[in-house]
Write a protein that holds these residues in place. Structure first.
Motif, PDB file in Angstrom:
ATOM      1  N   ASP A 111     100.274  47.507 -72.710  1.00  0.00           N
ATOM      2  CA  ASP A 111     100.357  47.819 -71.286  1.00  0.00           C
ATOM      3  C   ASP A 111      98.974  47.835 -70.640  1.00  0.00           C
ATOM      4  O   ASP A 111      98.765  47.258 -69.566  1.00  0.00           O
ATOM      5  CB  ASP A 111     101.031  49.178 -71.080  1.00  0.00           C
ATOM      6  CG  ASP A 111     102.530  49.125 -71.323  1.00  0.00           C
ATOM      7  OD1 ASP A 111     103.078  48.018 -71.354  1.00  0.00           O
ATOM      8  OD2 ASP A 111     103.139  50.197 -71.471  1.00  0.00           O
ATOM      9  N   TYR A 112      98.028  48.518 -71.279  1.00  0.00           N
ATOM     10  CA  TYR A 112      96.714  48.656 -70.666  1.00  0.00           C
ATOM     11  C   TYR A 112      95.892  47.378 -70.752  1.00  0.00           C
ATOM     12  O   TYR A 112      95.084  47.096 -69.863  1.00  0.00           O
ATOM     13  CB  TYR A 112      95.979  49.857 -71.266  1.00  0.00           C
ATOM     14  CG  TYR A 112      96.492  51.151 -70.689  1.00  0.00           C
ATOM     15  CD1 TYR A 112      96.239  51.470 -69.359  1.00  0.00           C
ATOM     16  CD2 TYR A 112      97.255  52.032 -71.453  1.00  0.00           C
ATOM     17  CE1 TYR A 112      96.736  52.643 -68.807  1.00  0.00           C
ATOM     18  CE2 TYR A 112      97.746  53.206 -70.909  1.00  0.00           C
ATOM     19  CZ  TYR A 112      97.484  53.501 -69.581  1.00  0.00           C
ATOM     20  OH  TYR A 112      97.982  54.667 -69.028  1.00  0.00           O
ATOM     21  N   SER A 113      96.084  46.608 -71.782  1.00  0.00           N
ATOM     22  CA  SER A 113      95.412  45.310 -71.849  1.00  0.00           C
ATOM     23  C   SER A 113      95.902  44.406 -70.723  1.00  0.00           C
ATOM     24  O   SER A 113      95.120  43.689 -70.083  1.00  0.00           O
ATOM     25  CB  SER A 113      95.658  44.648 -73.203  1.00  0.00           C
ATOM     26  OG  SER A 113      95.009  43.398 -73.280  1.00  0.00           O
ATOM     27  N   THR A 114      97.209  44.443 -70.463  1.00  0.00           N
ATOM     28  CA  THR A 114      97.762  43.678 -69.343  1.00  0.00           C
ATOM     29  C   THR A 114      97.179  44.159 -68.021  1.00  0.00           C
ATOM     30  O   THR A 114      96.756  43.357 -67.169  1.00  0.00           O
ATOM     31  CB  THR A 114      99.296  43.807 -69.324  1.00  0.00           C
ATOM     32  OG1 THR A 114      99.831  43.302 -70.556  1.00  0.00           O
ATOM     33  CG2 THR A 114      99.900  43.020 -68.156  1.00  0.00           C
ATOM     34  N   LEU A 115      97.137  45.478 -67.814  1.00  0.00           N
ATOM     35  CA  LEU A 115      96.561  46.036 -66.598  1.00  0.00           C
ATOM     36  C   LEU A 115      95.083  45.666 -66.467  1.00  0.00           C
ATOM     37  O   LEU A 115      94.594  45.396 -65.367  1.00  0.00           O
ATOM     38  CB  LEU A 115      96.732  47.560 -66.598  1.00  0.00           C
ATOM     39  CG  LEU A 115      96.012  48.359 -65.503  1.00  0.00           C
ATOM     40  CD1 LEU A 115      96.365  47.855 -64.112  1.00  0.00           C
ATOM     41  CD2 LEU A 115      96.343  49.844 -65.642  1.00  0.00           C
ATOM     42  N   ASP A 116      94.387  45.632 -67.576  1.00  0.00           N
ATOM     43  CA  ASP A 116      92.978  45.251 -67.548  1.00  0.00           C
ATOM     44  C   ASP A 116      92.806  43.850 -66.955  1.00  0.00           C
ATOM     45  O   ASP A 116      91.912  43.607 -66.140  1.00  0.00           O
ATOM     46  CB  ASP A 116      92.414  45.315 -68.968  1.00  0.00           C
ATOM     47  CG  ASP A 116      90.899  45.252 -68.999  1.00  0.00           C
ATOM     48  OD1 ASP A 116      90.254  45.802 -68.079  1.00  0.00           O
ATOM     49  OD2 ASP A 116      90.356  44.656 -69.949  1.00  0.00           O
ATOM     50  N   HIS A 117      93.682  42.929 -67.333  1.00  0.00           N
ATOM     51  CA  HIS A 117      93.634  41.574 -66.768  1.00  0.00           C
ATOM     52  C   HIS A 117      94.021  41.576 -65.291  1.00  0.00           C
ATOM     53  O   HIS A 117      93.353  40.957 -64.457  1.00  0.00           O
ATOM     54  CB  HIS A 117      94.560  40.642 -67.548  1.00  0.00           C
ATOM     55  CG  HIS A 117      93.973  40.144 -68.820  1.00  0.00           C
ATOM     56  ND1 HIS A 117      93.058  39.120 -68.870  1.00  0.00           N
ATOM     57  CD2 HIS A 117      94.174  40.539 -70.106  1.00  0.00           C
ATOM     58  CE1 HIS A 117      92.710  38.896 -70.132  1.00  0.00           C
ATOM     59  NE2 HIS A 117      93.366  39.747 -70.899  1.00  0.00           N
ATOM     60  N   PRO A 143     101.748  55.411 -65.433  1.00  0.00           N
ATOM     61  CA  PRO A 143     100.470  55.092 -64.779  1.00  0.00           C
ATOM     62  C   PRO A 143     100.136  53.608 -64.788  1.00  0.00           C
ATOM     63  O   PRO A 143      99.510  53.120 -63.838  1.00  0.00           O
ATOM     64  CB  PRO A 143      99.445  55.905 -65.577  1.00  0.00           C
ATOM     65  CG  PRO A 143     100.117  56.236 -66.863  1.00  0.00           C
ATOM     66  CD  PRO A 143     101.567  56.343 -66.562  1.00  0.00           C
ATOM     67  N   THR A 144     100.540  52.872 -65.819  1.00  0.00           N
ATOM     68  CA  THR A 144     100.215  51.446 -65.822  1.00  0.00           C
ATOM     69  C   THR A 144     100.917  50.716 -64.686  1.00  0.00           C
ATOM     70  O   THR A 144     100.349  49.798 -64.089  1.00  0.00           O
ATOM     71  CB  THR A 144     100.596  50.794 -67.161  1.00  0.00           C
ATOM     72  OG1 THR A 144     101.951  51.128 -67.488  1.00  0.00           O
ATOM     73  CG2 THR A 144      99.688  51.257 -68.276  1.00  0.00           C
ATOM     74  N   VAL A 145     102.144  51.118 -64.370  1.00  0.00           N
ATOM     75  CA  VAL A 145     102.879  50.470 -63.282  1.00  0.00           C
ATOM     76  C   VAL A 145     102.214  50.789 -61.946  1.00  0.00           C
ATOM     77  O   VAL A 145     101.965  49.893 -61.125  1.00  0.00           O
ATOM     78  CB  VAL A 145     104.351  50.921 -63.277  1.00  0.00           C
ATOM     79  CG1 VAL A 145     105.086  50.307 -62.096  1.00  0.00           C
ATOM     80  CG2 VAL A 145     105.033  50.529 -64.587  1.00  0.00           C
ATOM     81  N   VAL A 146     101.911  52.053 -61.725  1.00  0.00           N
ATOM     82  CA  VAL A 146     101.308  52.461 -60.457  1.00  0.00           C
ATOM     83  C   VAL A 146      99.923  51.835 -60.297  1.00  0.00           C
ATOM     84  O   VAL A 146      99.577  51.299 -59.234  1.00  0.00           O
ATOM     85  CB  VAL A 146     101.225  53.996 -60.367  1.00  0.00           C
ATOM     86  CG1 VAL A 146     100.458  54.428 -59.118  1.00  0.00           C
ATOM     87  CG2 VAL A 146     102.627  54.601 -60.361  1.00  0.00           C
TER      88      VAL A 146
END
Length: 344
Positions: free
Chosen positions: A89-95, A55-58
């Motif tokens: 992963d999710y911290s990166t996606l948050d940014h 999900p983080t990639v998508v």
């Protein structure tokens, strides 16, 4: 009321390539933003017939294609994941999303994915709780010293990148289990009821238990936030047109259940419309049904399917447009809701 468009990445059509299916998922998020949905939710599953193992990639790709819609996981299966890696992963996606991320966590379901990650019925809830406790600390604390059962300990560990939103709102997804509810109530986190597979009564019972435990842990009752799912959606100006257009989709669902040896709770579409959370009918019928469910659940956020599920693209688009034109404005006005994001 706030509205999410949701997909679990279902893929059961051998004539359709995986690549095309992913493109459809991304496009459905773009359309959801264009039409005015508040959020787009993408599931996490690690077994057939789903394509939602990353999900983080998508969601990162969707973040690049959108600008305002909030991005939800549905659910992040912390029972299966290393919470440190999940945080990274999710911290990166948050940014990358500019702080548009919202997490719905849960233990996940399905025996195949549990076997893939060597998670058992005996330890899945302990893994979910421990994973969340560490994940929560990592999001809030710049350095963490921690020891648990299921991953190596941390000693004054700095885990990067530090997130954009501090803190982030984390929902707890629950179908019928009190364990997720207990965890949500203890931390004062919002609850997202699946509200998909059964009549509303067991979900209402679980939400009532959540409110009880919320107060037990000393939280203010007015701060409770509840979301709820739906089992399907299609609307048309005339209810009979909506029902007949959706009937092949529901019949295909019954065939899928039969292929898996599952006995469906609702054996025909009329029964599902009457007793399940499925929203099929005219705009006014759907508004009335959402109100009936709200009387029992008190939810202020609701998801509907982002998927055409076999409907022609033009008809599916028209149904979503009808939702935003005639259904959502009424429900937004009649069922108050707080802004998404920004809660601890």
């Amino acid at each position: 009321m706030k509205f999410l468009a949701l997909t679990l990445g279902f893929h059961n059509d051998p004539a359709k390539s995986v690549n095309r299916r992913f493109r459809e998922i991304v496009e459905s998020a773009v359309v959801a933003e264009e039409l005015g949905f508040d959020g787009f939710a993408f599931g996490e599953r690690h077994e057939r017939p789903f394509l939602s193992s990353s999900p983080t990639v998508v969601l990162s790709h969707i973040a690049a294609k959108t600008s305002t819609i909030r991005l939800f996981t549905a659910v992040t299966t912390l029972a299966l994941l290393d919470p440190v890696r999940a945080f990274e992963d999710y911290s990166t996606l948050d940014h990358l999303s500019g702080g548009r991320l919202e997490l719905i966590i849960g233990k996940g379901n399905g025996t195949a994915q549990a076997e893939l990650f060597h998670v058992t019925e005996a330890d899945q809830w302990d893994r979910n709780r421990e994973g969340y406790e560490l994940f929560r600390r990592l999001w809030r604390e710049d350095r963490v010293t921690w020891e648990g059962r299921f991953r190596p300990s941390l000693d004054d560990a700095e885990v990067l990148p530090r997130p954009f939103q501090r803190p982030i709102r984390v929902w707890h997804g629950s179908a019928t289990s009190r364990e997720s509810v207990d965890l949500a109530a203890f931390y004062g986190d919002p609850l997202f009821s699946a509200n998909v597979s059964n009549p509303v009564e067991p979900y209402a019972e679980l939400v009532a238990y959540y409110r009880e435990r919320w107060e037990h842990h000393g939280h203010d009752p007015k701060d409770v936030v509840v979301g709820a799912g739906t089992a399907g959606y299609h609307s048309a100006p005339k209810s009979q047109d909506a029902i007949e257009a959706y009937r092949p989709i529901f019949d295909a669902r019954l065939k899928f259940f039969a292929s898996r040896g599952l006995d469906p709770v609702f054996h025909n579409l009329e029964d599902a419309i009457e007793r399940s959370s499925i929203l099929v009918g005219s705009p006014q019928q759907i508004i009335d049904k959402v109100h009936r469910y709200h009387d029992l659940l008190g939810h202020e956020v609701m998801h509907i399917s982002a998927e055409a599920e076999g409907l022609p693209d033009a008809r599916h688009r028209a149904s979503l447009e009808l939702f935003q034109a005639e259904i959502a404005p009424v429900l937004r006005a009649e069922i108050p809701s707080r802004p998404l994001g920004g809660l601890a």
